[in-house]
Design an enzyme around this catalytic site. Structure first.
Site, short mmCIF file in Angstrom:
data_model
loop_
_atom_site.label_atom_id
_atom_site.label_comp_id
_atom_site.label_asym_id
_atom_site.label_seq_id
_atom_site.Cartn_x
_atom_site.Cartn_y
_atom_site.Cartn_z
N ASP A 1 0.88 -1.17 0.00
CA ASP A 1 0.00 0.00 0.00
C ASP A 1 0.93 1.24 0.00
O ASP A 1 2.13 1.10 0.26
CB ASP A 1 -0.84 -0.09 1.29
CG ASP A 1 -1.54 1.19 1.63
OD1 ASP A 1 -2.27 1.69 0.78
OD2 ASP A 1 -1.37 1.68 2.76
N ASP B 1 0.06 5.16 1.13
CA ASP B 1 -0.04 6.11 2.26
C ASP B 1 -0.07 5.39 3.60
O ASP B 1 -0.86 4.47 3.80
CB ASP B 1 -1.30 6.97 2.12
CG ASP B 1 -1.18 7.96 0.99
OD1 ASP B 1 -0.59 9.02 1.19
OD2 ASP B 1 -1.67 7.64 -0.12
O1 LIG Z 1 -4.47 3.11 -0.27
P1 LIG Z 1 -3.54 4.21 0.14
O2 LIG Z 1 -2.33 4.34 -0.75
O3 LIG Z 1 -3.16 4.10 1.59
O4 LIG Z 1 -4.39 5.55 -0.04
C1 LIG Z 1 -5.47 5.84 0.86
C2 LIG Z 1 -5.71 7.34 0.90
O5 LIG Z 1 -4.43 7.90 1.20
C3 LIG Z 1 -4.31 9.33 1.16
O6 LIG Z 1 -4.93 9.87 2.32
C4 LIG Z 1 -4.30 9.50 3.53
O7 LIG Z 1 -2.94 9.97 3.54
C5 LIG Z 1 -2.82 11.43 3.51
C6 LIG Z 1 -1.34 11.76 3.43
O8 LIG Z 1 -0.61 11.23 4.47
C7 LIG Z 1 -3.49 12.00 4.76
O9 LIG Z 1 -3.41 13.43 4.73
C8 LIG Z 1 -4.96 11.56 4.79
O10 LIG Z 1 -5.58 12.01 5.98
C9 LIG Z 1 -5.07 10.04 4.71
O11 LIG Z 1 -6.43 9.62 4.60
C10 LIG Z 1 -4.88 9.89 -0.12
O12 LIG Z 1 -4.83 11.30 -0.07
C11 LIG Z 1 -6.29 9.37 -0.38
O13 LIG Z 1 -6.74 9.86 -1.61
C12 LIG Z 1 -6.21 7.86 -0.45
O14 LIG Z 1 -7.49 7.31 -0.74
#
Ligand SMILES: O=P(O)(O)OC[C@H]1O[C@H](O[C@H]2O[C@H](CO)[C@@H](O)[C@H](O)[C@H]2O)[C@H](O)[C@@H](O)[C@@H]1O
Length: 372
Positions: A122, A124
């Site tokens: 994954d 983020d």
């Molecule tokens: O499946 P992933 O790669 O983990 O993506 C899931 C979401 O990740 C991001 O949001 C998350 O990370 C951000 C940066 O650290 C944070 O600001 C946010 O609060 C988290 O939810 C991304 O911006 C989303 O679009 C993804 O769906």
């Protein structure tokens, strides 16, 4: 490959008991009532999400769900509050059930003997730390080089909720496979390369939700407009899904964010809502998720044989649970949950944060170097 008939259950289960209250949710926000199935591409049959099941956001109080999605709440587990001194003890107890993948590395690599590995990561919270601004979620050069190294030995794919283009730009490595939009946008291989040291040629594009593109764009535009006066709210277009971030919104306005999302979704019964880390995510009602993406990639890479392949999936979020569940149900490979706080999971192992993920990846490389 007919995913419906495979070992992986077509039903997405909800970890939150259905008996919990659903506060003021309009019926049209329930998953689409069609039981239709459509086929796309030569391999896959995809069904609509079962209309009898509820998404996490719909099956509990909006505000409770929004609050509990914060990794800052590390002092809460199983409904109990813990002082900071107790947190470590609670975490260590929790690790009896989800041992550290680092301290279990010997056990993991022993089980890989005679098997080919496949690595799914994954983005983020796994490769990059969680930060306030989603546009600044950069991974470190050290992490990039760890991922580049491991891809020399093990076929490696990134599976993200972000759009495929965006996550590919963040990661910046041509040696990997990429699945964006929670697996709804996969660039599969033309043919799996003989070794994994070479650049991967852009191959077959698999986009099971392509018909939803205009609808997702409409929802994106609408939510940008309705949330524009909420300080800190951010709407992100992830191509086949839309993320509404409330991490930087004052808690007093979280309810308003939820209401705006709910209002827009009333007009789109073919879209559903899920919940990530301080983010509400709107996506098609398809039975397609990160678990299905792992299955698709294993199949396209010629790695779907349970007897001689061991997939490892590392992720931190609720959407990664679909992949953990897929591996667990097939009794095939390991899910590794990245979390600084105890939580229930379908994973087998745990890691605390991206720095431990990097250490784990480097350990896999060392093992591969010593036992080619
Ligand atoms: O499946 P992933 O790669 O983990 O993506 C899931 C979401 O990740 C991001 O949001 C998350 O990370 C951000 C940066 O650290 C944070 O600001 C946010 O609060 C988290 O939810 C991304 O911006 C989303 O679009 C993804 O769906």
């Amino acid at each position: 490959m007919d995913l419906k008939s495979n070992h992986c259950s077509p039903i997405l289960t909800d970890p939150i008991p259905i008996s919990q209250p659903r506060l003021g949710i309009h019926d049209s926000l329930l998953p689409y009532s069609s039981t239709g199935v459509f086929s796309q591409g030569p391999f896959l049959t995809i069904s609509w999400k079962n209309p009898g099941l509820l998404d996490d956001v719909l099956s509990t109080s909006w505000l409770d769900a929004m609050k509990s999605s914060s990794p800052r709440n590390i002092s809460k587990y199983n409904g109990n509050d813990f002082s900071s001194n107790e947190v470590d003890v609670v975490y260590r107890n929790w690790m009896l059930k989800y041992p550290s993948a680092l301290t279990s590395i010997e056990h993991i690599v022993n089980n890989t003997k005679g098997k080919r590995l496949a690595l799914f990561l994954d983005y983020d919270g796994t490769l990059s730390p969680i930060v306030d601004n989603p546009d600044h979620a950069f991974m470190s050069n050290a992490m990039r080089s760890a991922v580049r190294n491991v891809a020399k030995y093990i076929p490696t794919a990134i599976i993200s909720g972000r759009s495929r283009e965006k996550v590919r730009k963040f990661v910046g490595l041509k040696e990997l496979y990429y699945a964006g939009s929670h697996g709804m946008d996969i660039m599969g291989p033309v043919q799996p390369p003989a070794d994994h040291t070479t650049e991967i040629k852009e191959g077959n594009l698999y986009q099971p939700a392509s018909e939803f593109l205009p609808m997702i764009n409409e929802v994106f535009v609408s939510l940008v407009e309705t949330t524009k006066n909420i300080k800190g709210a951010k709407v992100e277009n992830n191509k086949f899904c839309v993320s509404v971030h409330y991490r930087n919104v004052d808690e007093k306005s979280w309810k308003t964010v939820a209401e705006y999302v709910q209002d827009v979704l009333k007009h789109y019964p073919r879209l559903r809502l899920t919940h990530g880390r301080m983010v509400l995510e709107i996506r098609p009602v398809l039975e397609w998720d990160k678990g299905k993406a792992v299955e698709f990639l294993l199949e396209s890479l010629g790695l779907s044989n349970c007897d001689d392949v061991l997939p490892i999936y590392v992720g931190d979020d609720r959407t990664d649970e679909d992949a953990f569940k897929f591996l667990r149900e097939r009794n095939h490979g390991y899910g590794i949950l990245v979390t600084p706080a105890p939580k229930e999971s379908n994973a087998y192992y745990s890691l605390r944060d991206p720095s431990e993920v990097m250490e784990f990846i480097n350990s896999l490389v060392m093992h591969k170097k010593s036992v080619p």
